[in-house]
Each structure stands twice: as C-alpha cells, then as structure tokens.
Design an enzyme around this catalytic site. Sequence first.
Site, PDB file in Angstrom:
ATOM      1  N   ASP A 367       0.823  -1.207   0.000  1.00 59.76           N
ATOM      2  CA  ASP A 367       0.000   0.000   0.000  1.00 59.76           C
ATOM      3  C   ASP A 367       0.863   1.266   0.000  1.00 59.76           C
ATOM      4  O   ASP A 367       1.956   1.288   0.573  1.00 59.76           O
ATOM      5  CB  ASP A 367      -0.892   0.002   1.246  1.00 59.76           C
ATOM      6  CG  ASP A 367      -1.734   1.254   1.335  1.00 59.76           C
ATOM      7  OD1 ASP A 367      -2.659   1.389   0.524  1.00 59.76           O
ATOM      8  OD2 ASP A 367      -1.443   2.106   2.197  1.00 59.76           O
ATOM      9  N   GLU A 422       1.082  -0.402  -5.231  1.00 59.43           N
ATOM     10  CA  GLU A 422       0.042   0.606  -5.432  1.00 59.43           C
ATOM     11  C   GLU A 422       0.735   1.927  -5.736  1.00 59.43           C
ATOM     12  O   GLU A 422       1.071   2.691  -4.845  1.00 59.43           O
ATOM     13  CB  GLU A 422      -0.847   0.747  -4.188  1.00 59.43           C
ATOM     14  CG  GLU A 422      -2.055   1.637  -4.455  1.00 59.43           C
ATOM     15  CD  GLU A 422      -2.603   2.311  -3.206  1.00 59.43           C
ATOM     16  OE1 GLU A 422      -3.761   2.744  -3.248  1.00 59.43           O
ATOM     17  OE2 GLU A 422      -1.875   2.419  -2.210  1.00 59.43           O
TER      18      GLU A 422
END
Length: 729
Positions: A367, A422
């Site tokens: 993330d 990401e």
Amino acid sequence: MEARPNPVKSNPLRQQRYSAAPLCAMAASSDNVTIPEIAHLLQMDPYLKPSFLLPLRRYGLFQKQLHLLEEVENGFDQFTRSYQTFGVNRQASGGLLFKEWAPGAEALFLTGDFNGWDNFSHPYTKKEFGKWELYLPPQEDRSPAVPHLSKLKVVVHTKNRERLYRNSPWAKYVTKNDTSVVYDWVHWDPLQPYLHIHPRPKKPRSLRIYESHVGIASPEGKIASYTNFTVNVLPRIKDLGYNCIQLMAVMEHAYYASFGYQVTSFFAASSRYGTPDELKKLIDEAHRLGILVLLDVVHSHASKNTEDGLSRFDGTDSCFFHEGPRGEHSLWGSRLFNYSSWEVRRFLLSNLRWWMEEYRFDGFRFDGVTSMLYHHHGVGMSFSGDYSEYFGLHVDEESVVYLMVANHILHSLYPDCITIAEDVSGMPGLCRRLAEGGCGFDYRLAMAIPDKWIQILKEYKDEDWNIGNIVYTLTNRRYGEKCISYAESHDQALVGDKTLAFWLMDKEMYTNMSTFIPMTAVIDRGIQLHKMIRLLTHGLGGEGYLNFMGNEFGHPEWLDFPRKGNNESYHYARRQYNLVDTDHLRYRQLYAFDREMNHTEDKYGWLASPPAYITAKHEGDKVIIFERASVVFIFNFHPSQSYSSYRVAVEMPGKYKIKLDSDAVQYGGHGRLDHSTEFFTEAVPFNGRPHSMLVSTVQYTFATAPALAVRFTHPVQRPPQQPTLAMRP
C-alpha cells in the site's frame, strides 16, 4: 490507501517496442557498480538513458545493503527471522525470552497478569545498540511463567522521567474489551497451534484477484469473522473463477473505520475477526481450493497511536520514525518510517517474513508506494510522465532501496511470491527485475482506469463517450511492466463516492431489480454497461484483473464503517451476498456474467498473453474491437445504433464462434444473438490485418416506460448490440 494525485495524464512509453543501440557493459561508475542486465531495461525504455546514473546509484545502494547484511547478520535469512528473538519467544528450556529495541529509553520493565501488574518486579537488562532483554525461567512444572492469553505491557521509563505503558512492537496478538479504545498486548502461545495442511498453490499464469475485507463479508450488521469468510465467502470466490484473494485490514488497526490503513500492531492479525489460528485456517482452506492469498501490507506509514501503536514507543519522537516534520504524513495524519535505520529495516523485513512463514500468505499488495517513492509523497502532484518527475532529489532513495531489498528477499526465499505496488506515478522500472535495475515488483495497479470510468459516468452523456480516450487509458502502461487492471476497487465503494452500479442505476436499484417486472430504461442501461465496462477492462486493461467483493454483482449503496458521523452504524459496513441468493433479483445475472467472464479467461488466458492488438476504435460507431490470445473482442457502446454485416479484422483465418455474449438472457441481456452462428474469415485485408469477417447482428427492439425517458438525453432504447466475444476453435 494511496495519496490520490491526479491520474497519469500521459506516458511517453506506450505499448510499443523501442530499438536501442547495442549497449556495452553499461556498468561502470566511480564505485564500479554493475547492473547485470541493464541493457534489457534501456532497450525497452530508451528514455531512461539520460538518467542512467541514478538507477545505477540506487542499485549500488541496494548491493551495499545486501553486503552489510552478509557482513553484520550473516545474511538476510536470520535477519528476517528476528520475530523469533524479539518480542516474546518460548525457549527450548520452557523459559520465555523478552527482547525490545528502545534506544531512547532509560529503563524497561515487564508487567501483566503474571505478576499482578507489578511495574518494577521484572526489569529488562540493557544491551548494546539500544536493545533490552528479560528472561523468565519456566515454573516448577516446566510451564511458561506467562500463560497463554495473559495480558502484558512494557513499562518504559524515559529520560524525561515519564512512565509509559506500551505494547510490544512485535506483539503477535492484541485485543480490547468493549469499554476500552486501547488494544492490549495478549501473549499468544497455544499448546497446540494450528498446523497448515495444504501446500501453497502454484503461481497462476493469469492473476484474477478478489479484493476482500473479512469484517464486512456478511449481510449482517456486525463485524464478520475469519470463520464466516472461510465457510461462506471462499466457496463463492472459487465459484466466480477468481484464483487470488487480496485480504485487506488484517494487520491490527485500532480504528476500524481506517479500512486497515492505520496499523497499530504490525505482527498481529486483527482480533476483531477472530484468533490467529482462525486466520490460518482461512488461508489453508483457500489453498485447498487452489486460491492464492495476498496480504494488503502497509509499510508506507503507521498510526500515530502511542499507547497501542509504534509512535513514541521509547518516549522519543524518533525510534521507528523520522524525527520532526519528515516523520509526519500531512495528508494521512500518520507516522513515516525511517528506512535508513538498521533496526527499522529489521522490523519491516521480518514483518514480511512473518506473514509468509507463520500464516503462509502468498505475497503482498504494498500500500501507498507512491508515498514511499517521493519526499513529496505524491501530495498535490499531477504526474505527467516527464522523466524528471522520477529522478532527482525529490525521490526518497532510502524508501526505494528498502523496496528493492524487500523484493529481493521475498523472491529469493519464495520464488512464486507475488508483489504488487500501489503506485499512481508511473515510476519507470518499478515492475522490472532487480538485475535490470528495476525495483522488483511483479505488478502495479492500473489506478487511472477506475478514475476514468467514474469520470465518464459522472460527466458525459452516452453519445459523447470518447472511444479513443477510453482505449488510450486502458492501454497506457509501460511496456514490459505488468499491471493489475480494475474497473473499481474499494476506493470507489467508500462513502463519498459511488460504485459503478450505483452511478449507473442509483435509487432504482432499490425498487426495480426484480425479474418479476419489466426492466426500466435505467436498469437496462445500467446492467448492460456494468457488464461491458468490466469485460473491456478485463480484456484490454492489463496482465491481471481485480474486483472488490460484491461489486461483481453490482452491490448497491456505498461502504461506510461505523463512526460518530453515522451513529456507529454497521448498516453500510457489510456485503449483501443474500441478494445473489435471491433467484428473482437481477444481481444474480450480473454475478453469473462475472463468473463466466473469469472462467472464459481461465480457458483462453488473455491476461497472460501479450498486449491486445486493437483493430477498431471508431468514434462515430462507438465500436471497440481488439484481438488478444486468439480471442476477438467486439464492443458496441453506441446508445441507439446496432449494426449488421460489420467488418471485423482478424489475424488468423478460419471459423469463429461466440464464446461469451453479454446480451445472453442468463446475464440480464435480451438474447438477440444466435450462438449457433459460425463466422468465416475472408482473405480481405482490413485495419492492418490480413483477414476479416462480417459479423451480423440483429436490430434490438424492446419497450420501455416512456415516463423515464425524460431522465436521459439520448434515446431511451438501450442497449445497442452488446459485446460479442468470438473465439477461433
């Protein structure tokens, strides 16, 4: 949870090959650093040549880290197993060894249920490099001095004469009671821990990901459990044809509404869903079904919580994080790791190893990678694709090197491990091998695609859709760097936004989804476009595909976790799978199409094939046609026009038959295509292909309620000829 700057507007390196002049060693520098296969990367991306020395510098720092690990820690294997020595671990003698890193502390003590919460009876001994140790011998019956499920706290005495009560950063289990907001460290040491039975599945050629959150995986208004997911959701995922699960919000987070992105305990699986053993059983059952499980890992930042988080663990502002403004994320209100710290790298790299070894995850979705790559964290940036944005002093080399080391270790220890970044910036080489000078990720998320679909549905009439721009967005990715495409993820489901289904059908989803009544124009349009958008994204958008749980069947409403602003309600923090189980609701038809789409891909493998060859993107006709993996995809997005004898260019001559048709009745369509029809090619060159064929369709006819026509600016008839997927036998 990426800081969402504007999507990449342009990318000079589109899906095309570039020839580069023969490259020699391309390895010389003042430090004699060699990137073994840099020639491959530069041949694919000649725009990197002017910036060549910067990837070379990064690779040199990466090599230096590996050398230091060999020199100081005898390699990364033991270094990344530090969870076996830090925190609390039972020894062969039956005793317990406690170990912490708290360089700013004056003294450490252990307190808890085992000693009646005496704050001074069990002091740690100070060791070198800011480490502290405490050994508790076993009891007379050889049982551990601290029983399983006992509560514990580290008592930290600071140099400012404060006394702080902290959870161990290495705590493997933390819980809270209903009356508290603070999580407590609970000693997890069962006599008979869960043992995995089933081996990890082999890495699939095509990755089809079901993005999931355990807590909302039930129609009931409560926090669902690991066991519920195992029993009720895993069979659905298998049935749908997804071969990989991305589990969100597993790392413990004190604030449920953070969606798991404000982590407080990095080694603890969230106790709000159940026990560590129940999570292990979930993963083991997924493996039995042949499904991989990825962890949504958050190493880009951490919660600011002090009592149950990492922040100010030893009483100082630094410890695990940068001191001062550099240690604060202005947008997220969280702490930023100091990746240059030896002990921080030990903590984070061991964290990755822990989830792979203890729980047998199959990889990670990292993330907030954009936030890690740059000192500006992507905040306020609109990345244009200019290479000056990817190289320079604004790039955080410490973070980049950490990610390189993490990928190296993971892929060395677990060759089939999958890592996904990401990243919205389009950093060149992010998903290329380390030996080429890349960062080593397997995939990046194609984050511009869902933004484009939402923009189209919000801002444009159907007849004004820009077909060329849609195709551009779906294909605008770096050649040789694999992408996970998706039409929508959890971001679009959150309160404040809408899912595709809700943008398309809005309030009519509450009243007009029954098959007992005729489809209204709104529902008809929504159901057809929902299928077409997903299939187009699946076929054209990347080398993997992702769907957020429930969106496959057009889940109504938004996602909103209990909080003060909604009176702590769970009404929107759930997934209503019961809608699919109700035979007369059209959600079942969308579910069926998604299932057939995945199973068709599994058979023909277009995600694992080279990028599509686009033969038509006609603005006037609103038609998109492309070939991929011997499959011809045909889409007609025109709001009022169907076509007969439409010429379609193909590479391979022969006979073609329909294999997937979104207009089929079982998928909520109108059944206007004859699936027994065979399409034969002709030696008629067309649109850059040596062969072509005529695809005949019938004009659609159906009635709609005239009163609803006022809601649209285009003719109320919908849909046009739906996408036809023809496959050469």
